[in-house]
Design a protein around this motif. Structure first.
Motif, PDB file in Angstrom:
ATOM      1  N   CYS A  95      -8.839  -0.577   7.115  1.00 54.43           N
ATOM      2  CA  CYS A  95      -7.702  -0.920   6.238  1.00 54.43           C
ATOM      3  C   CYS A  95      -8.178  -1.800   5.085  1.00 54.43           C
ATOM      4  O   CYS A  95      -8.949  -2.744   5.304  1.00 54.43           O
ATOM      5  CB  CYS A  95      -6.613  -1.652   7.031  1.00 54.43           C
ATOM      6  N   ILE A  96      -7.678  -1.488   3.874  1.00 54.01           N
ATOM      7  CA  ILE A  96      -8.026  -2.291   2.696  1.00 54.01           C
ATOM      8  C   ILE A  96      -6.753  -2.748   1.966  1.00 54.01           C
ATOM      9  O   ILE A  96      -6.783  -3.040   0.777  1.00 54.01           O
ATOM     10  CB  ILE A  96      -8.954  -1.514   1.737  1.00 54.01           C
ATOM     11  N   CYS A 117       0.868  -1.196   0.000  1.00 53.96           N
ATOM     12  CA  CYS A 117       0.000   0.000   0.000  1.00 53.96           C
ATOM     13  C   CYS A 117       0.901   1.242   0.000  1.00 53.96           C
ATOM     14  O   CYS A 117       1.709   1.425   0.915  1.00 53.96           O
ATOM     15  CB  CYS A 117      -0.894   0.014   1.240  1.00 53.96           C
ATOM     16  N   CYS A 150      -2.653   6.369   8.183  1.00 53.94           N
ATOM     17  CA  CYS A 150      -2.465   4.945   7.899  1.00 53.94           C
ATOM     18  C   CYS A 150      -2.564   4.178   9.209  1.00 53.94           C
ATOM     19  O   CYS A 150      -1.633   4.215  10.020  1.00 53.94           O
ATOM     20  CB  CYS A 150      -1.121   4.679   7.213  1.00 53.94           C
ATOM     21  N   ASN A 151      -3.684   3.493   9.392  1.00 49.66           N
ATOM     22  CA  ASN A 151      -3.912   2.737  10.637  1.00 49.66           C
ATOM     23  C   ASN A 151      -2.908   1.616  10.850  1.00 49.66           C
ATOM     24  O   ASN A 151      -2.675   1.183  11.968  1.00 49.66           O
ATOM     25  CB  ASN A 151      -5.318   2.130  10.618  1.00 49.66           C
ATOM     26  N   CYS A 168      -7.346   5.932   7.342  1.00 54.97           N
ATOM     27  CA  CYS A 168      -6.889   5.167   6.170  1.00 54.97           C
ATOM     28  C   CYS A 168      -6.985   6.053   4.938  1.00 54.97           C
ATOM     29  O   CYS A 168      -8.078   6.394   4.501  1.00 54.97           O
ATOM     30  CB  CYS A 168      -7.738   3.911   5.985  1.00 54.97           C
TER      31      CYS A 168
HETATM   32  S1  SF4 Z   1      -5.097   0.490   3.324  1.00 59.28           S
HETATM   33 FE1  SF4 Z   1      -5.169   2.288   4.706  1.00 59.28          FE
HETATM   34  S2  SF4 Z   1      -4.634   1.575   6.760  1.00 59.28           S
HETATM   35 FE2  SF4 Z   1      -4.172  -0.052   5.298  1.00 59.28          FE
HETATM   36  S3  SF4 Z   1      -2.002   0.182   4.886  1.00 59.28           S
HETATM   37 FE3  SF4 Z   1      -3.065   1.383   3.334  1.00 59.28          FE
HETATM   38  S4  SF4 Z   1      -3.374   3.460   4.128  1.00 59.28           S
HETATM   39 FE4  SF4 Z   1      -2.706   2.116   5.797  1.00 59.28          FE
END
Ligand code: SF4
Ligand SMILES: Cc1cc2nc3c(=O)[nH]c(=O)nc-3n(C[C@H](O)[C@H](O)[C@H](O)COP(=O)(O)OP(=O)(O)OC[C@H]3O[C@@H](n4cnc5c(N)ncnc54)[C@H](O)[C@@H]3O)c2cc1C
Length: 332
Positions: free
Chosen positions: A161-162, A122, A133-134, A142
């Motif tokens: 988170c995705i 990511c 960013c969790n 996120c």
């Molecule tokens: S999807 Fe969101 S929480 Fe998960 S790693 Fe990426 S930014 Fe971070």
């Protein structure tokens, strides 16, 4: 880069005593094996451990194949496993997943243990310029939800988170019911690979079920008649040196021209390596007819949720299954 002390323990028990924690940004001590993922993240200041515990020379790197199945020492490199004659012949899905990963230089250095525990690609996780960013900073939000999410997961996601799991190897292994041997300060245990990685839920920064101090010592794959007729299909933005947009690992046990049993897992679409049991059940007894395969593959989309840019993956993963089953089924 955050300053850290590099520890080179004399043996494994000394290493375990440091209590390093794999896969957590808030851990004060972390392991390093081949370093191909870790060093990048240290350089980018994404990971900030005070201590790095080197596993170099401490873990088994043997590759053993016999009537019971396969055992891969955690220190075996991606290149060694990919080129092993027994794996190429009896477990082609593993060899293909590895040869379609990274570059020859990375594969020469990267280990089995490190591959399973590499962190997500990511872009918001890997760039500290983004505050939200969790996974990197729990509770911060996120940036991918509502941001650019073409590379992200459609299965197993949460509102926190995705991020897609990046390992190709893990997808191939999970289709073959692999397990990991884990060693820790309180002894040894075996964890099915399907249970090693956690779903993000409300704690995406906790990626695995490993306890502080635990290391992956080996990967085991039980013997299975389907493994020989297997295939790894990887769809990516360029032909080499690229992570999966979508991938499918397929292993088939055939009864003449019909599928007796199918094992199927997907990559690039799940927050962890993703097995699709409903597709497998629908394929049992089916022929390799494209319409039948297409009907079964549709079950992969159950529960899938796109976030805009990545909506296309829901259709693409079904097509990947159909193509990969066709290729594996045509194998002698
Ligand atoms: S999807 Fe969101 S929480 Fe998960 S790693 Fe990426 S930014 Fe971070
Ligand atoms: C340019 C590039 C392209 C890539 N492309 C792909 C690709 O297409 N597909 C793909 O699957 N991968 C890809 N990768 C990722 C690559 O496969 C991983 O970086 C590599 O497998 C990590 O192994 P390592 O031994 O270097 O781990 P390290 O970087 O040393 O460690 C990675 C993580 O695992 C932990 N760790 C390592 N070993 C153990 C152990 N035995 N027990 C407990 N914790 C451990 C470390 O603490 C760390 O958190 C790519 C990497 C690069 C740099």
């Amino acid at each position: 880069m955050h300053p850290f002390a590099l520890e080179r323990p004399r043996d494994l028990s000394a290493a375990l005593a440091f209590g390093a924690q794999a896969g957590r940004n808030d851990a004060p001590a972390e392991y390093i094996a081949g370093g191909t993922d870790m060093v990048q993240l240290l350089q980018e200041d994404v990971r900030r451990p005070d201590r790095l515990i080197s596993l170099a020379g401490l873990l088994d790197g043997r590759i053993e194949s016999g009537s019971q199945g396969l055992r891969l020492g955690a220190a075996a490199t991606m290149a060694e496993v990919a080129a092993h004659p027994a794996i190429m012949e009896q477990y082609p899905v593993i060899s293909e997943a590895l040869l379609n990963s990274a570059s020859p230089q990375v594969r020469n250095q990267a280990t089995m243990g490190g591959n399973l525990l590499q962190r997500t690609r990511c872009p918001y996780f890997r760039d500290i310029g983004y505050a939200d960013c969790n996974k990197r900073a729990p509770g911060s939000g996120c940036a991918a939800i509502g941001g650019e999410n073409r590379w992200h997961a459609v299965l197993g996601t949460s509102e926190n988170c995705i991020a897609a799991h990046p390992s190709d190897l893990a997808v191939a292994l999970i289709a073959l019911d692999a397990a990991v041997e884990v060693l820790g300060p309180s002894g040894q245990r075996v964890v099915p690979l399907a249970e090693l990685h956690r779903l993000p839920g409300d704690a995406p920064h906790m990626e695995t079920v490993l306890e502080p101090g635990e290391v992956i010592a080996a990967i085991t794959v039980p013997a299975n008649p389907a493994a020989r007729r297997s295939h790894y299909l990887k769809v990516r933005d360029r032909a080499s040196f690229e992570f999966a947009v979508v991938s499918a690992a397929v292993a088939l046990d055939m009864d003449g021209s019909r599928i007796r049993q199918a094992r199927i897992a997907l990559g690039g679409v799940g927050t962890k390596p993703w097995r699709v049991p409903r597709v497998e059940a629908a394929l049992a007894g089916a022929s390799l007819d494209e319409a039948a395969l297409r009907q079964a593959a549709a079950f992969a989309a159950e529960g899938a949720q796109g976030r805009g840019d990545n909506d296309f993956k829901i259709e693409l993963m079904q097509r990947a299954i159909v193509r990969a089953v066709g290729i594996a089924g045509a194998r002698a």
